[in-house]
Design a protein around this motif. Structure first.
Motif, mmCIF file in Angstrom:
data_model
loop_
_atom_site.group_PDB
_atom_site.id
_atom_site.type_symbol
_atom_site.label_atom_id
_atom_site.label_comp_id
_atom_site.label_asym_id
_atom_site.label_seq_id
_atom_site.Cartn_x
_atom_site.Cartn_y
_atom_site.Cartn_z
ATOM 1 N N ASN A 116 -16.344 -28.223 -43.884
ATOM 2 C CA ASN A 116 -15.034 -28.789 -44.209
ATOM 3 C C ASN A 116 -14.282 -28.016 -45.278
ATOM 4 O OD1 ASN A 116 -15.528 -30.936 -42.414
ATOM 5 N ND2 ASN A 116 -16.662 -32.062 -44.004
ATOM 6 N N GLY A 117 -14.873 -26.954 -45.820
ATOM 7 C CA GLY A 117 -14.231 -26.222 -46.907
ATOM 8 C C GLY A 117 -13.403 -25.046 -46.460
ATOM 9 N N GLY A 118 -13.219 -24.852 -45.166
ATOM 10 C CA GLY A 118 -12.386 -23.766 -44.681
ATOM 11 C C GLY A 118 -13.142 -22.523 -44.270
ATOM 12 N N LEU A 119 -14.456 -22.479 -44.481
ATOM 13 C CA LEU A 119 -15.229 -21.320 -44.053
ATOM 14 C C LEU A 119 -15.384 -21.328 -42.539
ATOM 15 C CD1 LEU A 119 -18.117 -21.075 -46.664
ATOM 16 C CD2 LEU A 119 -16.117 -19.615 -46.467
ATOM 17 N N GLU A 120 -15.220 -20.154 -41.934
ATOM 18 C CA GLU A 120 -15.359 -20.029 -40.493
ATOM 19 C C GLU A 120 -15.846 -18.634 -40.154
ATOM 20 O OE1 GLU A 120 -11.499 -20.819 -38.937
ATOM 21 O OE2 GLU A 120 -10.705 -18.836 -39.431
ATOM 22 N N ALA A 121 -16.268 -18.472 -38.918
ATOM 23 C CA ALA A 121 -16.750 -17.183 -38.441
ATOM 24 C C ALA A 121 -16.087 -16.867 -37.108
ATOM 25 C CB ALA A 121 -18.270 -17.203 -38.287
ATOM 26 N N ASP A 122 -15.671 -15.616 -36.979
ATOM 27 C CA ASP A 122 -15.220 -15.100 -35.689
ATOM 28 C C ASP A 122 -16.445 -14.525 -34.983
ATOM 29 O OD1 ASP A 122 -12.642 -15.811 -36.225
ATOM 30 O OD2 ASP A 122 -11.953 -13.807 -36.755
ATOM 31 N N LEU A 123 -16.893 -15.210 -33.939
ATOM 32 C CA LEU A 123 -18.143 -14.856 -33.274
ATOM 33 C C LEU A 123 -17.860 -14.217 -31.921
ATOM 34 C CD1 LEU A 123 -21.259 -15.017 -33.284
ATOM 35 C CD2 LEU A 123 -21.046 -17.286 -32.239
ATOM 36 N N ARG A 124 -18.513 -13.085 -31.669
ATOM 37 C CA ARG A 124 -18.391 -12.373 -30.389
ATOM 38 C C ARG A 124 -19.787 -12.006 -29.895
ATOM 39 N NH1 ARG A 124 -14.223 -10.615 -33.678
ATOM 40 N NH2 ARG A 124 -12.125 -10.602 -32.739
ATOM 41 N N ALA A 125 -19.947 -11.982 -28.581
ATOM 42 C CA ALA A 125 -21.224 -11.590 -27.975
ATOM 43 C C ALA A 125 -20.982 -10.497 -26.950
ATOM 44 C CB ALA A 125 -21.914 -12.792 -27.321
ATOM 45 N N PHE A 126 -21.933 -9.570 -26.847
ATOM 46 C CA PHE A 126 -21.820 -8.441 -25.927
ATOM 47 C C PHE A 126 -23.156 -8.219 -25.232
ATOM 48 C CE2 PHE A 126 -19.110 -7.684 -29.618
ATOM 49 C CZ PHE A 126 -17.879 -7.449 -29.041
ATOM 50 N N ASP A 127 -23.082 -7.791 -23.988
ATOM 51 C CA ASP A 127 -24.266 -7.409 -23.227
ATOM 52 C C ASP A 127 -24.560 -5.941 -23.515
ATOM 53 O OD1 ASP A 127 -26.240 -6.807 -21.364
ATOM 54 O OD2 ASP A 127 -25.354 -8.049 -19.800
ATOM 55 N N MET A 128 -25.766 -5.661 -24.024
ATOM 56 C CA MET A 128 -26.135 -4.292 -24.378
ATOM 57 C C MET A 128 -26.082 -3.339 -23.185
ATOM 58 S SD MET A 128 -27.071 -3.703 -27.619
ATOM 59 C CE MET A 128 -28.215 -2.348 -27.440
ATOM 60 N N ARG A 129 -26.197 -3.860 -21.967
ATOM 61 C CA ARG A 129 -26.273 -2.990 -20.799
ATOM 62 C C ARG A 129 -24.903 -2.675 -20.197
ATOM 63 N NH1 ARG A 129 -31.513 -2.383 -19.585
ATOM 64 N NH2 ARG A 129 -32.980 -3.961 -20.352
ATOM 65 N N ASP A 130 -23.855 -3.292 -20.716
ATOM 66 C CA ASP A 130 -22.513 -3.014 -20.197
ATOM 67 C C ASP A 130 -22.011 -1.664 -20.690
ATOM 68 O OD1 ASP A 130 -22.495 -5.390 -18.876
ATOM 69 O OD2 ASP A 130 -21.204 -6.445 -20.305
ATOM 70 N N GLY A 131 -21.564 -0.819 -19.764
ATOM 71 C CA GLY A 131 -20.988 0.463 -20.129
ATOM 72 C C GLY A 131 -22.015 1.582 -20.190
ATOM 73 N N LYS A 132 -21.510 2.800 -20.291
ATOM 74 C CA LYS A 132 -22.364 3.978 -20.366
ATOM 75 C C LYS A 132 -22.780 4.237 -21.811
ATOM 76 C CE LYS A 132 -20.113 6.246 -16.418
ATOM 77 N NZ LYS A 132 -19.387 7.457 -15.970
ATOM 78 N N PRO A 133 -23.925 4.910 -22.017
ATOM 79 C CA PRO A 133 -24.344 5.221 -23.388
ATOM 80 C C PRO A 133 -23.264 5.999 -24.134
ATOM 81 C CG PRO A 133 -26.136 5.666 -21.848
ATOM 82 C CD PRO A 133 -24.924 5.339 -21.015
ATOM 83 N N GLY A 134 -22.961 5.560 -25.346
ATOM 84 C CA GLY A 134 -21.931 6.193 -26.150
ATOM 85 C C GLY A 134 -20.524 5.712 -25.856
ATOM 86 N N GLN A 135 -20.358 4.924 -24.777
ATOM 87 C CA GLN A 135 -19.037 4.435 -24.395
ATOM 88 C C GLN A 135 -19.061 2.942 -24.083
ATOM 89 O OE1 GLN A 135 -17.556 6.872 -21.154
ATOM 90 N NE2 GLN A 135 -18.327 8.747 -22.079
ATOM 91 N N TRP A 166 -31.998 0.761 -30.210
ATOM 92 C CA TRP A 166 -30.977 1.040 -29.200
ATOM 93 C C TRP A 166 -29.594 0.697 -29.742
ATOM 94 C CZ3 TRP A 166 -30.651 -2.095 -23.983
ATOM 95 C CH2 TRP A 166 -29.668 -1.528 -23.165
ATOM 96 N N ALA A 167 -29.462 -0.452 -30.383
ATOM 97 C CA ALA A 167 -28.165 -0.860 -30.921
ATOM 98 C C ALA A 167 -27.683 0.108 -31.992
ATOM 99 C CB ALA A 167 -28.250 -2.280 -31.475
ATOM 100 N N ILE A 168 -28.566 0.524 -32.884
ATOM 101 C CA ILE A 168 -28.167 1.466 -33.932
ATOM 102 C C ILE A 168 -27.771 2.798 -33.324
ATOM 103 C CG2 ILE A 168 -29.032 2.767 -35.910
ATOM 104 C CD1 ILE A 168 -30.626 0.303 -36.702
ATOM 105 N N SER A 169 -28.493 3.235 -32.305
ATOM 106 C CA SER A 169 -28.132 4.492 -31.622
ATOM 107 C C SER A 169 -26.743 4.395 -31.008
ATOM 108 C CB SER A 169 -29.165 4.813 -30.537
ATOM 109 O OG SER A 169 -30.448 4.969 -31.076
ATOM 110 N N GLU A 170 -26.430 3.264 -30.400
ATOM 111 C CA GLU A 170 -25.111 3.098 -29.795
ATOM 112 C C GLU A 170 -24.016 3.006 -30.862
ATOM 113 O OE1 GLU A 170 -24.190 3.390 -26.813
ATOM 114 O OE2 GLU A 170 -26.126 3.440 -25.788
ATOM 115 N N MET A 171 -24.313 2.407 -32.007
ATOM 116 C CA MET A 171 -23.329 2.385 -33.095
ATOM 117 C C MET A 171 -22.982 3.795 -33.533
ATOM 118 S SD MET A 171 -24.455 -0.699 -35.653
ATOM 119 C CE MET A 171 -25.544 -1.977 -35.020
ATOM 120 N N VAL A 172 -24.000 4.615 -33.707
ATOM 121 C CA VAL A 172 -23.767 5.996 -34.126
ATOM 122 C C VAL A 172 -22.984 6.755 -33.056
ATOM 123 C CG1 VAL A 172 -24.897 8.166 -34.720
ATOM 124 C CG2 VAL A 172 -25.797 6.008 -35.604
ATOM 125 N N ALA A 173 -23.372 6.575 -31.789
ATOM 126 C CA ALA A 173 -22.694 7.283 -30.707
ATOM 127 C C ALA A 173 -21.231 6.872 -30.590
ATOM 128 C CB ALA A 173 -23.414 7.020 -29.384
#
Length: 510
Positions: A116-135, A166-173
């Motif tokens: 009730n104090g105004g705190l909120e989160a913008d939440l998003r979800a992604f499938d790791m297998r969507d898209g090509k590596p690096g893209q 895998w996630a860290i590798s994709e972040m770097v790419a």
């Protein structure tokens, strides 16, 4: 008591100048620091893991950050938090996919009210297998979010240890600035050593979403108000004259996707090179042979995977063992100080060589804590592991069965635990030109030099040597060299689940 809140510039505000809401937020941020002492008391004052946890809490508080980063005793005064969940939908027998079913997999933003104090989160979800590596679209969107965000973006990885890497590798790419993200783990794998070492436990929450998202809201609070600590990322560089092979549908092979995902490129004279990040650990030897057999026949359940791994280990270590490490490795070089490089013969016969960045291995074993120094390495007797210290610990086992006993002790106590030999605890940085080394000596990378095919005693005609990086097993044919370098620092979420869980739930921090 609360004495103040640290601002990004390092100044502090007195408690009297804070609003009541800010004080509540800061009290939640101090939970981890307060319960560190309680939790480490359960481990024992002499426990290396307890010493590492205590060191984490103090070292981070004294490390200035350029962003609005929560530190022990303080939480950044941000009303809306950015949270992204990257999901490996096949992990946990498909249970991780519940996040995608509830939130979608296209990155749509869900506004989550946290109180009730105004705190909120913008939440998003992604499938790791969507898209090509690096893209992959999720990581490209994350890059844009980091460029616009004024505070750290919380990235939760739902999967196993390999999914974290895998996630860290994709972040770097994708060009994501790792200084602007903080990474946490929702453990859905078999071993979950990353989550064990960072306080998130061995299992995912019993309920992920709940009615009106009540359990998801609970978990978001935990993610947001966990401690942020420094962490080391490493790079493994392997050169093999005969190439590499990975497991696909129960068979060894090399695909174009493997080349992109694992950083493979072909060099001159038909040699191949692989460069990829390492988060938890790297090893080579006979147990990796068993791990590869396990990958061929992985099941859809945690219990089934553990039984399969035990069966493959017994079969491969008795009937079809891999070559001894000491039969194919000529030398191991590492820095013992900033002035010298030392070579070792692995302390005698070696069947498994293990490089540790986190305390936990094989789903809850602690090889460094249990092991004893090799002959002539008495200085390692009292050496402890610490997250974020820029060092790797190296352990050698004289037989695959001895390594398997330590792995088995992650599930239940068995006689023979602690048969490993401590070889090194050292830093490892990139090579510098000789002129730079003379001016400012720097630690050199770990280097494993392999024997020539004429001298090595392989047990296959194509010179197979078995490796793993963060639980992902592969084969290198006639390897020539392995380099392990300190790659870059990162921030991760450390949750003291044993003590602060009920406290976080009970606080009305809004």
């Amino acid at each position: 008591g609360l004495s103040g809140v640290v601002q990004p510039g390092g100044d502090s505000l007195g408690a009297e100048s804070l609003s009541e809401e800010a004080c509540d937020e800061a009290r939640v941020g101090s939970l981890g620091a307060r319960h560190t002492v309680e939790f480490c008391g359960l481990l024992g004052a002499k426990s290396p893991l307890a010493a590492g946890m205590m060191d984490v809490g103090t070292s981070f508080a004294s490390s200035p950050k350029s962003l609005k980063t929560p530190v022990a005793g303080a939480v950044a005064c941000t009303k809306c938090f950015q949270v992204c969940i990257f999901v490996n939908r096949s992990s946990g027998g498909g249970r991780a996919g519940e996040y995608l079913a509830a939130l979608g997999s296209d990155g749509r933003c869900s506004k989550i009210q946290l109180g009730n104090g105004g705190l909120e989160a913008d939440l998003r979800a992604f499938d790791m297998r969507d898209g090509k590596p690096g893209q992959k679209p999720g990581f490209l969107l994350l890059k844009s979010m980091c460029e616009e965000a004024e505070s750290l973006v919380h990235v939760m990885v739902a999967g196993g240890d390999g999914t974290v890497m895998w996630a860290i590798s994709e972040m770097v790419a994708a060009g994501v600035d790792l200084i602007k993200v903080v990474v946490g783990h929702i453990p859905f794998g078999t071993g979950n050593d990353f989550s064990r070492s960072t306080g998130w436990g061995a299992m995912p929450p019993a309920e992920l979403i709940g009615v009106n998202w009540q359990f998801l809201r609970r978990d978001i609070r935990r993610w947001i108000f966990s401690d942020v600590v420094d962490f080391d990322l490493w790079e493994v560089d392997v050169i093999a004259s005969g190439g590499f092979a990975f497991i696909h549908d129960g068979h060894r092979g090399l695909t174009e996707s493997d080349k992109a995902q694992h950083g493979l490129q072909q060099l001159d004279e038909g040699r191949w090179q692989m460069k990829k990040p390492m988060v938890n650990y790297f090893s080579l030897g006979q147990c990796c042979r068993a791990g590869l057999g396990f990958e061929k026949r992985r099941t859809g359940s945690r219990l089934g995977n553990n039984l399969r791994y035990g069966y493959e280990g017994l079969k491969k270590l008795t009937l079809r063992p891999a070559p001894l490490v000491s039969d194919v490795v000529e030398e191991l070089c590492f820095s013992t100080s900033r002035e010298e490089v030392r070579s070792t013969n692995l302390g005698g016969q070696s069947a498994e060589l293990l490089f540790l960045n986190v305390p936990s291995f094989a789903g809850g074993a602690y090889p460094w804590e249990w092991s004893k120094p090799a002959s002539g390495s008495d200085e390692l007797k009292d050496s402890c592991q610490f997250l974020g210290d820029g060092r790797l610990e190296v352990v050698s086992y004289s037989s695959g069965f001895r390594a398997g006993l330590d792995a088995a002790n992650s599930k239940m106590w068995t006689p023979g635990r602690g048969a490993g030999r401590r070889i090194a605890s050292a830093e490892g940085s990139r090579y510098l030109p000789c002129c730079c080394l003379r001016a400012a000596p720097s630690p050199r990378p770990f280097r494993i030099g392999f024997k020539s095919p004429q001298e090595a005693r392989y047990r296959s005609r194509d010179g197979r040597v078995y490796f793993q990086v963060d639980g992902e097993y592969f084969v290198a044919h006639c390897p020539e060299q392995v380099m392990i370098r300190h790659w870059r620092p990162a921030c991760l979420l450390f949750f003291f689940f044993g003590a602060s869980d009920e406290s976080v739930e009970s606080l009305d921090f809004c």
